[in-house]
Design a protein around this motif. Structure first.
Motif, mmCIF file in Angstrom:
data_model
loop_
_atom_site.group_PDB
_atom_site.id
_atom_site.type_symbol
_atom_site.label_atom_id
_atom_site.label_comp_id
_atom_site.label_asym_id
_atom_site.label_seq_id
_atom_site.Cartn_x
_atom_site.Cartn_y
_atom_site.Cartn_z
ATOM 1 N N LEU A 1 7.606 -18.229 32.375
ATOM 2 C CA LEU A 1 6.423 -19.051 32.648
ATOM 3 C C LEU A 1 6.455 -20.327 31.817
ATOM 4 C CD1 LEU A 1 3.745 -19.341 34.138
ATOM 5 C CD2 LEU A 1 2.655 -18.038 32.303
ATOM 6 N N ASP A 2 6.964 -20.229 30.604
ATOM 7 C CA ASP A 2 7.083 -21.404 29.733
ATOM 8 C C ASP A 2 7.972 -22.484 30.348
ATOM 9 O OD1 ASP A 2 5.414 -20.316 27.847
ATOM 10 O OD2 ASP A 2 7.024 -19.623 26.525
ATOM 11 N N LEU A 3 8.945 -22.083 31.170
ATOM 12 C CA LEU A 3 9.800 -23.068 31.833
ATOM 13 C C LEU A 3 9.022 -23.892 32.854
ATOM 14 C CD1 LEU A 3 12.986 -20.895 32.541
ATOM 15 C CD2 LEU A 3 12.683 -22.597 30.724
ATOM 16 N N LEU A 4 8.015 -23.275 33.479
ATOM 17 C CA LEU A 4 7.233 -23.948 34.508
ATOM 18 C C LEU A 4 6.063 -24.753 33.952
ATOM 19 C CD1 LEU A 4 6.935 -21.185 37.268
ATOM 20 C CD2 LEU A 4 8.201 -23.322 37.450
ATOM 21 N N GLU A 5 5.429 -24.227 32.899
ATOM 22 C CA GLU A 5 4.135 -24.771 32.466
ATOM 23 C C GLU A 5 4.146 -26.269 32.167
ATOM 24 O OE1 GLU A 5 2.659 -22.042 29.437
ATOM 25 O OE2 GLU A 5 1.078 -21.485 30.850
ATOM 26 N N PRO A 6 5.184 -26.826 31.515
ATOM 27 C CA PRO A 6 5.143 -28.269 31.255
ATOM 28 C C PRO A 6 5.107 -29.120 32.524
ATOM 29 C CG PRO A 6 6.795 -27.198 29.885
ATOM 30 C CD PRO A 6 6.358 -26.189 30.902
ATOM 31 N N GLU A 7 5.563 -28.552 33.639
ATOM 32 C CA GLU A 7 5.630 -29.300 34.897
ATOM 33 C C GLU A 7 4.429 -29.039 35.807
ATOM 34 O OE1 GLU A 7 7.953 -31.384 35.191
ATOM 35 O OE2 GLU A 7 9.447 -30.721 33.743
ATOM 36 N N LEU A 8 3.604 -28.047 35.477
ATOM 37 C CA LEU A 8 2.489 -27.685 36.337
ATOM 38 C C LEU A 8 1.304 -28.621 36.125
ATOM 39 C CD1 LEU A 8 2.532 -23.787 36.008
ATOM 40 C CD2 LEU A 8 3.192 -25.125 38.020
ATOM 41 N N GLU A 9 0.696 -29.014 37.226
ATOM 42 C CA GLU A 9 -0.480 -29.888 37.212
ATOM 43 C C GLU A 9 -1.623 -29.173 37.923
ATOM 44 O OE1 GLU A 9 -1.884 -34.137 39.260
ATOM 45 O OE2 GLU A 9 0.037 -33.202 39.793
ATOM 46 N N MET A 10 -2.788 -29.085 37.295
ATOM 47 C CA MET A 10 -3.945 -28.454 37.920
ATOM 48 C C MET A 10 -4.594 -29.433 38.898
ATOM 49 S SD MET A 10 -5.612 -25.585 38.014
ATOM 50 C CE MET A 10 -5.408 -24.715 36.463
ATOM 51 N N ILE A 11 -4.878 -28.957 40.108
ATOM 52 C CA ILE A 11 -5.507 -29.800 41.121
ATOM 53 C C ILE A 11 -6.654 -29.046 41.779
ATOM 54 C CG2 ILE A 11 -3.372 -31.072 41.612
ATOM 55 C CD1 ILE A 11 -3.149 -29.339 44.204
ATOM 56 N N ALA A 12 -7.535 -29.792 42.427
ATOM 57 C CA ALA A 12 -8.601 -29.196 43.226
ATOM 58 C C ALA A 12 -8.104 -29.024 44.657
ATOM 59 C CB ALA A 12 -9.837 -30.085 43.211
ATOM 60 N N LEU A 13 -8.450 -27.901 45.253
ATOM 61 C CA LEU A 13 -8.199 -27.671 46.680
ATOM 62 C C LEU A 13 -9.500 -27.964 47.417
ATOM 63 C CD1 LEU A 13 -6.190 -24.306 46.533
ATOM 64 C CD2 LEU A 13 -5.267 -26.637 46.728
ATOM 65 N N ASP A 14 -9.590 -29.125 48.016
ATOM 66 C CA ASP A 14 -10.819 -29.529 48.696
ATOM 67 C C ASP A 14 -10.884 -28.924 50.087
ATOM 68 O OD1 ASP A 14 -11.588 -31.132 46.522
ATOM 69 O OD2 ASP A 14 -10.397 -32.817 47.262
ATOM 70 N N GLN A 15 -12.105 -28.561 50.482
ATOM 71 C CA GLN A 15 -12.322 -27.979 51.801
ATOM 72 C C GLN A 15 -11.718 -28.852 52.897
ATOM 73 O OE1 GLN A 15 -14.079 -25.024 52.251
ATOM 74 N NE2 GLN A 15 -13.590 -25.060 54.416
ATOM 75 N N ASP A 16 -10.911 -28.223 53.775
ATOM 76 C CA ASP A 16 -10.290 -28.861 54.939
ATOM 77 C C ASP A 16 -9.157 -29.832 54.578
ATOM 78 O OD1 ASP A 16 -12.023 -27.494 56.700
ATOM 79 O OD2 ASP A 16 -13.551 -29.036 56.459
ATOM 80 N N ALA A 17 -8.773 -29.902 53.309
ATOM 81 C CA ALA A 17 -7.655 -30.776 52.926
ATOM 82 C C ALA A 17 -6.354 -30.260 53.524
ATOM 83 C CB ALA A 17 -7.542 -30.862 51.408
ATOM 84 N N VAL A 18 -5.492 -31.179 53.937
ATOM 85 C CA VAL A 18 -4.165 -30.835 54.442
ATOM 86 C C VAL A 18 -3.172 -30.985 53.289
ATOM 87 C CG1 VAL A 18 -2.347 -31.425 56.075
ATOM 88 C CG2 VAL A 18 -4.747 -31.549 56.787
ATOM 89 N N LEU A 19 -2.589 -29.867 52.858
ATOM 90 C CA LEU A 19 -1.660 -29.891 51.732
ATOM 91 C C LEU A 19 -0.270 -30.330 52.146
ATOM 92 C CD1 LEU A 19 -2.634 -26.594 49.854
ATOM 93 C CD2 LEU A 19 -3.502 -28.909 49.497
ATOM 94 N N SER A 20 0.119 -29.971 53.345
ATOM 95 C CA SER A 20 1.417 -30.400 53.882
ATOM 96 C C SER A 20 1.325 -30.397 55.392
ATOM 97 C CB SER A 20 2.549 -29.488 53.402
ATOM 98 O OG SER A 20 2.331 -28.149 53.807
ATOM 99 N N GLN A 21 2.021 -31.330 56.008
ATOM 100 C CA GLN A 21 1.969 -31.509 57.453
ATOM 101 C C GLN A 21 3.287 -31.065 58.075
ATOM 102 O OE1 GLN A 21 -0.920 -33.211 58.915
ATOM 103 N NE2 GLN A 21 -0.158 -32.292 60.800
ATOM 104 N N ALA A 22 3.201 -30.377 59.196
ATOM 105 C CA ALA A 22 4.419 -29.974 59.900
ATOM 106 C C ALA A 22 5.274 -31.195 60.206
ATOM 107 C CB ALA A 22 4.061 -29.234 61.187
#
Length: 253
Positions: free
Chosen positions: A14-35
């Motif tokens: 987990l320590d390998l990932l943590e420096p690169e992780l960014e906390m974000i909000a997941l907003d209602q109806d937001a598109v995280l990725s598009q086909a």
């Protein structure tokens, strides 16, 4: 960690990932990725619910999977650069950690534990895809709608779901008039209550009675995957702490 994939990792990995992780909000109806778009981030939800949608050429859509804190979006980017096959849409707001896909690939190549985490996620998603395919082919649409409502409820941990009839028609791949009829039937059975604000309140026990067996099977399979993974992580951690001579943590399977 609210995300179960991250929480199951040994501390060193987990320590390998943590420096690169960014906390974000997941907003209602937001598109995280598009086909069709490249996958830029791997997203690990801590709360909220996301559905993966297939978009057909004629404009119809259908949901293929639900993802919450037990999974991740974009994790298959480790297989190599390729456009996303699905559109990921937030159905219930929450929070998540995200990491650039290129950075995640680098850590994936360094850590056997993170590779096992990806394998567990792939197992869970394949199971959901396969059961979902069989469910769509064999079970009535009312049972399928009940199953989807329960899947989303599992991920938000409360009985009020922020879903409109339009959203449900997109997820199920049916007309909105069909959803209106289904909701009327489920209300008559006491399985749901809804209002004009796009909120659906469910009675979990009665909704489970209206759903097919697929929801229960999916849930049990996911719990089995995580219980096996957690047991392996705990065993590796104990070996590292005790430093048992002649035994390596990689020997624990």
């Amino acid at each position: 960690m609210g995300n179960r994939l991250l929480a199951a990792l040994p501390a060193l990995d987990l320590d390998l990932l943590e420096p690169e992780l960014e906390m974000i909000a997941l907003d209602q109806d937001a598109v995280l990725s598009q086909a069709g778009d490249d996958i830029d981030y791997v997203v690990f939800p801590h709360s909220g619910a996301i559905t993966l949608m297939i978009d057909m050429a004629d404009g119809h859509t259908v949901a293929t999977a639900a993802i919450g804190r037990e999974g991740a979006v974009g994790i298959l980017s480790v297989l190599g650069p390729s456009p996303s096959a699905t559109t990921a849409v937030v159905r219930a707001a929450g929070t998540a950690s995200r990491i650039p896909a290129s950075r995640f690939l680098g850590v994936f190549n360094r850590s056997p534990a993170i590779r096992r985490m990806v394998q567990n996620h792939v197992k869970a998603m394949l199971m959901q895809f396969q059961l979902g395919l069989a469910c769509n082919a064999l079970h009535p649409v009312e049972a399928r709608m009940a199953r989807w409502l329960l899947q989303l409820r599992d991920r938000v941990d409360h009985d009020v779901l922020p879903l409109t009839q339009h959203t449900l028609s997109q997820m199920l791949g049916v007309r909105r008039t069909t959803v209106t009829l289904l909701m009327r039937n489920l209300r008559a059975r006491g399985a749901i209550r809804s209002d004009r604000r796009g909120l659906i309140e469910i009675d979990r026990a009665r909704l489970a009675a209206a759903a097919c067996e697929c929801h229960r099977v999916m849930r049990l399979e996911v719990e089995e995957i995580f219980s096996t993974s957690s047991g392996q992580s705990r065993a590796r951690g104990l070996l590292e702490e005790r430093r048992i001579p002649g035994v390596k943590s990689s020997d624990v399977r």
